[in-house]
Design an enzyme around this catalytic site. Structure first.
Site, PDB file in Angstrom:
ATOM      1  N   LEU A 154      12.483 -15.403  32.249  1.00 42.70           N
ATOM      2  CA  LEU A 154      12.030 -14.027  32.089  1.00 42.70           C
ATOM      3  C   LEU A 154      11.470 -13.798  30.695  1.00 42.70           C
ATOM      4  O   LEU A 154      12.029 -14.286  29.707  1.00 42.70           O
ATOM      5  CB  LEU A 154      13.188 -13.049  32.341  1.00 42.70           C
ATOM      6  CG  LEU A 154      13.897 -13.165  33.692  1.00 42.70           C
ATOM      7  CD1 LEU A 154      14.920 -12.054  33.848  1.00 42.70           C
ATOM      8  CD2 LEU A 154      12.904 -13.130  34.845  1.00 42.70           C
ATOM      9  N   GLY A 180      21.241 -17.335  31.159  1.00 43.12           N
ATOM     10  CA  GLY A 180      21.227 -15.898  30.920  1.00 43.12           C
ATOM     11  C   GLY A 180      20.094 -15.193  31.636  1.00 43.12           C
ATOM     12  O   GLY A 180      20.312 -14.255  32.400  1.00 43.12           O
ATOM     13  N   ASP A 181      18.848 -15.626  31.399  1.00 41.20           N
ATOM     14  CA  ASP A 181      17.693 -15.042  32.078  1.00 41.20           C
ATOM     15  C   ASP A 181      16.856 -16.129  32.729  1.00 41.20           C
ATOM     16  O   ASP A 181      15.645 -16.016  32.842  1.00 41.20           O
ATOM     17  CB  ASP A 181      16.844 -14.226  31.096  1.00 41.20           C
ATOM     18  CG  ASP A 181      16.296 -15.083  29.953  1.00 41.20           C
ATOM     19  OD1 ASP A 181      16.774 -16.228  29.793  1.00 41.20           O
ATOM     20  OD2 ASP A 181      15.398 -14.612  29.240  1.00 41.20           O
ATOM     21  N   GLU A 182      17.520 -17.168  33.192  1.00 38.54           N
ATOM     22  CA  GLU A 182      16.834 -18.314  33.781  1.00 38.54           C
ATOM     23  C   GLU A 182      17.239 -18.465  35.240  1.00 38.54           C
ATOM     24  O   GLU A 182      18.426 -18.489  35.577  1.00 38.54           O
ATOM     25  CB  GLU A 182      17.183 -19.597  33.014  1.00 38.54           C
ATOM     26  CG  GLU A 182      16.775 -19.556  31.547  1.00 38.54           C
ATOM     27  CD  GLU A 182      17.380 -20.722  30.765  1.00 38.54           C
ATOM     28  OE1 GLU A 182      18.301 -21.361  31.292  1.00 38.54           O
ATOM     29  OE2 GLU A 182      16.930 -20.964  29.642  1.00 38.54           O
TER      30      GLU A 182
END
Length: 230
Positions: free
Chosen positions: A146, A187-189
């Site tokens: 992201l 985390g944002d993957e």
């Protein structure tokens, strides 16, 4: 307590010719029947037929025992205990079966799912993906990161960030097929495994994902815009 007292008074009026011991026993059985009727009412909320059958047997058994005490039915005393046992067995087995399903589901969530988004976690993804790839089926793997998500966390806080991740997962999930894998591995993957696809088909999936990310996310009176790299 007032209801039990009312049953006691009613029994005294109806069965004056009986001994004190019999009247007390009748009152207790009547109170027990009332409790079983209430229990049956709640157990009928379950859709399992065995639970409903067990509750019905409990009410039937106590009703039969009261009738037997009043008019001396041609029944042996242990028949009531047998019906009670059958009813409790049906209820207990059904509830234990439900409990087993609940525990199994909770363990599955704990071991295989990401606690925030309900996506597959890293462990589950590699375990399932390894089996698919060993079968030598053609497959594509899409790694998704992201953009500007850290800015969302820094500006609006982790509560908004967590909600954004949940919405992102739902948007990604809506693009892929039901048998495709989608996991949150950081985390944002996110990472997606698309069995039976070639590179051009995977590119089309990524394009659809990008189109979904063009729409801003509105949450908690806040609108955020994030992108993705794949």
């Amino acid at each position: 307590m007032s209801l039990l007292f009312a049953i006691f008074l009613l029994s005294l009026l109806l069965f004056e010719s009986r001994t004190d011991g019999n009247r007390i026993l009748l009152v207790l059985r009547s109170a027990d029947l009332l409790v079983r009727v209430v229990l049956c009412y709640f157990l009928y909320g379950y859709r399992q037929s065995f639970i409903r059958l067990g509750a019905t047997l409990l009410v039937f058994s106590r009703s039969l025992s009261i009738a037997h005490q009043l008019v001396e039915l041609p029944l042996v005393d242990w028949s009531f205990e047998l019906i009670d046992f059958a009813g409790m067995t049906f209820i207990t087995v059904s509830l234990l079966w439900q409990l087993r399903d609940f525990i199994t589901e909770e363990f599955y969530k704990l071991i295989y799912l990401d606690s925030l988004t309900n996506a597959l976690n890293r462990h589950a993804f590699f375990k399932i993906a390894r089996k698919i790839l060993k079968s030598k089926r053609s497959a594509s793997i899409v790694y998704i990161d992201l953009n500007k998500f850290k800015e969302v966390n820094d500006r609006f806080g982790h509560m908004v960030g967590d909600r954004v991740l949940e919405i992102v997962y739902k948007r990604l999930k809506s693009v892929i097929r039901e048998h495709d894998l989608l996991a949150r591995i950081g985390g944002d993957e996110f990472v997606a495994l698309l069995p039976d696809t070639n590179r051009s088909q995977a590119v089309q999936v990524v394009q659809r994902m990008s189109e979904r990310f063009c729409n801003p996310i509105s949450i908690m009176n806040t609108t955020v815009q994030i992108g993705m790299s794949a």
